[in-house]
Write a protein that holds these residues in place. Structure first.
Motif, PDB file in Angstrom:
ATOM      1  N   LEU A 111       0.843  -1.204   0.092  1.00 58.17           N
ATOM      2  CA  LEU A 111      -0.082  -0.003   0.054  1.00 58.17           C
ATOM      3  C   LEU A 111       0.902   1.163   0.149  1.00 58.17           C
ATOM      4  O   LEU A 111       0.555   2.217  -0.688  1.00 58.17           O
ATOM      5  CB  LEU A 111      -0.893  -0.065   1.162  1.00 58.17           C
ATOM      6  CG  LEU A 111      -1.915   1.041   1.337  1.00 58.17           C
ATOM      7  CD1 LEU A 111      -2.833   1.105   0.192  1.00 58.17           C
ATOM      8  CD2 LEU A 111      -2.899   0.774   2.521  1.00 58.17           C
ATOM      9  N   HIS A 112       2.066   1.206   0.793  1.00 66.45           N
ATOM     10  CA  HIS A 112       3.008   2.293   0.769  1.00 66.45           C
ATOM     11  C   HIS A 112       3.531   2.558  -0.600  1.00 66.45           C
ATOM     12  O   HIS A 112       3.490   3.897  -1.008  1.00 66.45           O
ATOM     13  CB  HIS A 112       3.933   2.181   1.896  1.00 66.45           C
ATOM     14  CG  HIS A 112       4.704   3.169   2.012  1.00 66.45           C
ATOM     15  ND1 HIS A 112       4.798   4.389   2.559  1.00 66.45           N
ATOM     16  CD2 HIS A 112       6.178   3.458   1.554  1.00 66.45           C
ATOM     17  CE1 HIS A 112       5.695   5.358   2.455  1.00 66.45           C
ATOM     18  NE2 HIS A 112       6.620   4.660   1.877  1.00 66.45           N
ATOM     19  N   VAL A 113       3.764   1.439  -1.174  1.00 61.71           N
ATOM     20  CA  VAL A 113       4.511   1.642  -2.418  1.00 61.71           C
ATOM     21  C   VAL A 113       3.323   2.201  -3.621  1.00 61.71           C
ATOM     22  O   VAL A 113       3.615   3.125  -4.349  1.00 61.71           O
ATOM     23  CB  VAL A 113       5.219   0.366  -2.955  1.00 61.71           C
ATOM     24  CG1 VAL A 113       5.644   0.625  -4.565  1.00 61.71           C
ATOM     25  CG2 VAL A 113       6.360   0.122  -2.151  1.00 61.71           C
ATOM     26  N   MET A 114       2.398   1.553  -3.401  1.00 62.55           N
ATOM     27  CA  MET A 114       1.093   2.163  -4.420  1.00 62.55           C
ATOM     28  C   MET A 114       0.917   3.592  -4.351  1.00 62.55           C
ATOM     29  O   MET A 114       0.646   4.337  -5.244  1.00 62.55           O
ATOM     30  CB  MET A 114       0.103   1.193  -4.367  1.00 62.55           C
ATOM     31  CG  MET A 114       0.217  -0.271  -5.016  1.00 62.55           C
ATOM     32  SD  MET A 114      -1.352  -1.080  -4.988  1.00 62.55           S
ATOM     33  CE  MET A 114      -1.739  -0.830  -3.269  1.00 62.55           C
TER      34      MET A 114
ATOM     35  N   ALA B 261      -7.650   3.270  -2.917  1.00 61.20           N
ATOM     36  CA  ALA B 261      -8.592   4.272  -2.969  1.00 61.20           C
ATOM     37  C   ALA B 261      -8.489   4.964  -1.555  1.00 61.20           C
ATOM     38  O   ALA B 261      -8.664   6.242  -1.370  1.00 61.20           O
ATOM     39  CB  ALA B 261     -10.093   3.665  -3.121  1.00 61.20           C
ATOM     40  N   LEU B 262      -8.336   4.353  -0.427  1.00 65.56           N
ATOM     41  CA  LEU B 262      -8.773   4.775   0.977  1.00 65.56           C
ATOM     42  C   LEU B 262      -7.585   5.619   1.425  1.00 65.56           C
ATOM     43  O   LEU B 262      -7.487   6.394   2.007  1.00 65.56           O
ATOM     44  CB  LEU B 262      -8.850   3.742   1.776  1.00 65.56           C
ATOM     45  CG  LEU B 262      -9.862   4.215   2.951  1.00 65.56           C
ATOM     46  CD1 LEU B 262     -11.031   4.927   2.700  1.00 65.56           C
ATOM     47  CD2 LEU B 262     -10.046   3.046   3.989  1.00 65.56           C
TER      48      LEU B 262
ATOM     49  N   ARG C  75      -5.727   7.575  -0.107  1.00 64.15           N
ATOM     50  CA  ARG C  75      -5.770   8.985  -0.573  1.00 64.15           C
ATOM     51  C   ARG C  75      -6.708  10.013   0.587  1.00 64.15           C
ATOM     52  O   ARG C  75      -6.289  11.108   0.242  1.00 64.15           O
ATOM     53  CB  ARG C  75      -6.499   9.280  -2.078  1.00 64.15           C
ATOM     54  CG  ARG C  75      -5.750   8.376  -3.107  1.00 64.15           C
ATOM     55  CD  ARG C  75      -6.762   8.238  -4.383  1.00 64.15           C
ATOM     56  NE  ARG C  75      -6.127   7.374  -5.427  1.00 64.15           N
ATOM     57  CZ  ARG C  75      -5.296   7.870  -6.163  1.00 64.15           C
ATOM     58  NH1 ARG C  75      -4.755   9.127  -6.109  1.00 64.15           N
ATOM     59  NH2 ARG C  75      -5.011   7.129  -7.187  1.00 64.15           N
ATOM     60  N   VAL C  76      -7.066   9.193   1.260  1.00 64.60           N
ATOM     61  CA  VAL C  76      -7.959  10.094   2.367  1.00 64.60           C
ATOM     62  C   VAL C  76      -7.447   9.859   3.650  1.00 64.60           C
ATOM     63  O   VAL C  76      -7.417  10.932   4.321  1.00 64.60           O
ATOM     64  CB  VAL C  76      -9.454   9.677   2.156  1.00 64.60           C
ATOM     65  CG1 VAL C  76     -10.199  10.211   3.184  1.00 64.60           C
ATOM     66  CG2 VAL C  76     -10.064   9.637   0.788  1.00 64.60           C
ATOM     67  N   VAL C  77      -7.099   8.866   4.113  1.00 65.82           N
ATOM     68  CA  VAL C  77      -6.383   8.401   5.336  1.00 65.82           C
ATOM     69  C   VAL C  77      -5.154   8.096   5.210  1.00 65.82           C
ATOM     70  O   VAL C  77      -4.483   7.433   4.161  1.00 65.82           O
ATOM     71  CB  VAL C  77      -7.227   7.537   6.102  1.00 65.82           C
ATOM     72  CG1 VAL C  77      -8.847   8.215   6.376  1.00 65.82           C
ATOM     73  CG2 VAL C  77      -7.658   6.313   5.484  1.00 65.82           C
ATOM     74  N   SER C  78      -4.339   7.770   6.275  1.00 64.12           N
ATOM     75  CA  SER C  78      -3.119   7.219   6.312  1.00 64.12           C
ATOM     76  C   SER C  78      -3.183   5.698   6.057  1.00 64.12           C
ATOM     77  O   SER C  78      -4.287   5.333   6.062  1.00 64.12           O
ATOM     78  CB  SER C  78      -2.400   7.354   7.803  1.00 64.12           C
ATOM     79  OG  SER C  78      -3.060   6.536   8.790  1.00 64.12           O
ATOM     80  N   GLU C  79      -1.871   5.127   5.554  1.00 63.25           N
ATOM     81  CA  GLU C  79      -2.021   3.567   5.119  1.00 63.25           C
ATOM     82  C   GLU C  79      -2.381   2.814   6.355  1.00 63.25           C
ATOM     83  O   GLU C  79      -3.112   1.793   6.172  1.00 63.25           O
ATOM     84  CB  GLU C  79      -0.554   3.183   4.669  1.00 63.25           C
ATOM     85  CG  GLU C  79      -0.249   3.666   3.288  1.00 63.25           C
ATOM     86  CD  GLU C  79       0.689   4.980   3.238  1.00 63.25           C
ATOM     87  OE1 GLU C  79       1.124   5.412   4.362  1.00 63.25           O
ATOM     88  OE2 GLU C  79       1.061   5.559   2.277  1.00 63.25           O
ATOM     89  N   GLU C  80      -1.724   3.181   7.566  1.00 60.42           N
ATOM     90  CA  GLU C  80      -2.116   2.329   8.875  1.00 60.42           C
ATOM     91  C   GLU C  80      -3.749   2.463   8.863  1.00 60.42           C
ATOM     92  O   GLU C  80      -4.224   1.176   9.341  1.00 60.42           O
ATOM     93  CB  GLU C  80      -1.357   2.809   9.917  1.00 60.42           C
ATOM     94  CG  GLU C  80      -0.144   2.575   9.871  1.00 60.42           C
ATOM     95  CD  GLU C  80       0.739   3.801   9.243  1.00 60.42           C
ATOM     96  OE1 GLU C  80       0.078   4.781   8.913  1.00 60.42           O
ATOM     97  OE2 GLU C  80       1.849   3.575   8.833  1.00 60.42           O
ATOM     98  N   SER C  81      -4.300   3.732   8.810  1.00 58.45           N
ATOM     99  CA  SER C  81      -5.814   3.704   8.960  1.00 58.45           C
ATOM    100  C   SER C  81      -6.500   2.831   7.919  1.00 58.45           C
ATOM    101  O   SER C  81      -7.600   2.346   8.290  1.00 58.45           O
ATOM    102  CB  SER C  81      -6.154   5.178   9.002  1.00 58.45           C
ATOM    103  OG  SER C  81      -5.607   5.698  10.131  1.00 58.45           O
ATOM    104  N   ALA C  82      -6.108   3.054   6.789  1.00 56.82           N
ATOM    105  CA  ALA C  82      -6.676   2.225   5.706  1.00 56.82           C
ATOM    106  C   ALA C  82      -6.609   0.844   6.024  1.00 56.82           C
ATOM    107  O   ALA C  82      -7.536   0.090   5.419  1.00 56.82           O
ATOM    108  CB  ALA C  82      -6.086   2.658   4.316  1.00 56.82           C
TER     109      ALA C  82
END
Length: 173
Positions: free
Chosen positions: A23-26, A57-58, A60-67
């Motif tokens: 997710l971080h890389v994407m 998608a998520l 873009r709105v919240v952090s990777e950890e929250s997503a």
């Protein structure tokens, strides 16, 4: 059932750090020249994309950890509410018995981190419940809905599509 997800910053799932790394890389590859040297995100219509689509998608709105935690919560809710939906579709009434699914949602498959698979199973449960509930509905809405369902299931995980096919075939027989 969602409390353990909310209480820890990094859930103790075996594959979860790999998912967060993807997710971080994407999410950051387009902005980071260091990541671009080693990674090139490429989208392809392959099975097992639930995490990638939802997380991208998520994030873009919240952090990777929250997503990641939101995706875990989605998986838990899909599994339990899907079980309730199948029970309601098959028996035609509400019952508290399917809520016992909360006791089994944290199982070995979940702890090993097979999140795309479990998301697919949750989606399969909902699709099968819809099949049972709406099999006598007008043709055109059924055609559209049940033509899209296999695409969504295949995108989530290929096993979900197989489970849906087996369950629907078994139910119709």
């Amino acid at each position: 059932a969602l409390t353990p997800i909310a209480m820890v910053s990094l859930p103790p799932l075996h594959d979860y750090p790999k998912y967060l790394g993807r997710l971080h890389v994407m999410a950051r590859c387009g902005d980071s020249s260091d990541l671009q040297r080693f990674y090139e995100p490429g989208w392809a219509p392959v099975p097992s994309l639930a995490w990638d689509v939802f997380g991208a998608a998520l994030s873009r709105v919240v952090s990777e950890e929250s997503a990641g935690r939101l995706f875990l919560a989605l998986v838990v809710l899909l599994l339990v509410t899907g079980t309730v939906a199948v029970h309601r579709a098959l028996h035609g009434r509400w019952s508290a018995w399917p809520l016992l699914g909360f006791l089994f949602v944290y199982n070995l498959i979940f702890l090993l981190g097979f999140l795309n698979y479990l998301c697919g199973v949750g989606l399969f449960l909902w699709c099968f419940a819809a099949w049972v509930r709406y099999r006598e509905a007008p043709f055109l809405p059924r055609l559209v809905g049940f033509a899209l369902a296999p695409i969504v299931l295949l995108g989530a995980h290929v096993t979900a599509l197989g489970l849906h096919g087996l369950a629907t075939f078994g139910y119709e027989i």
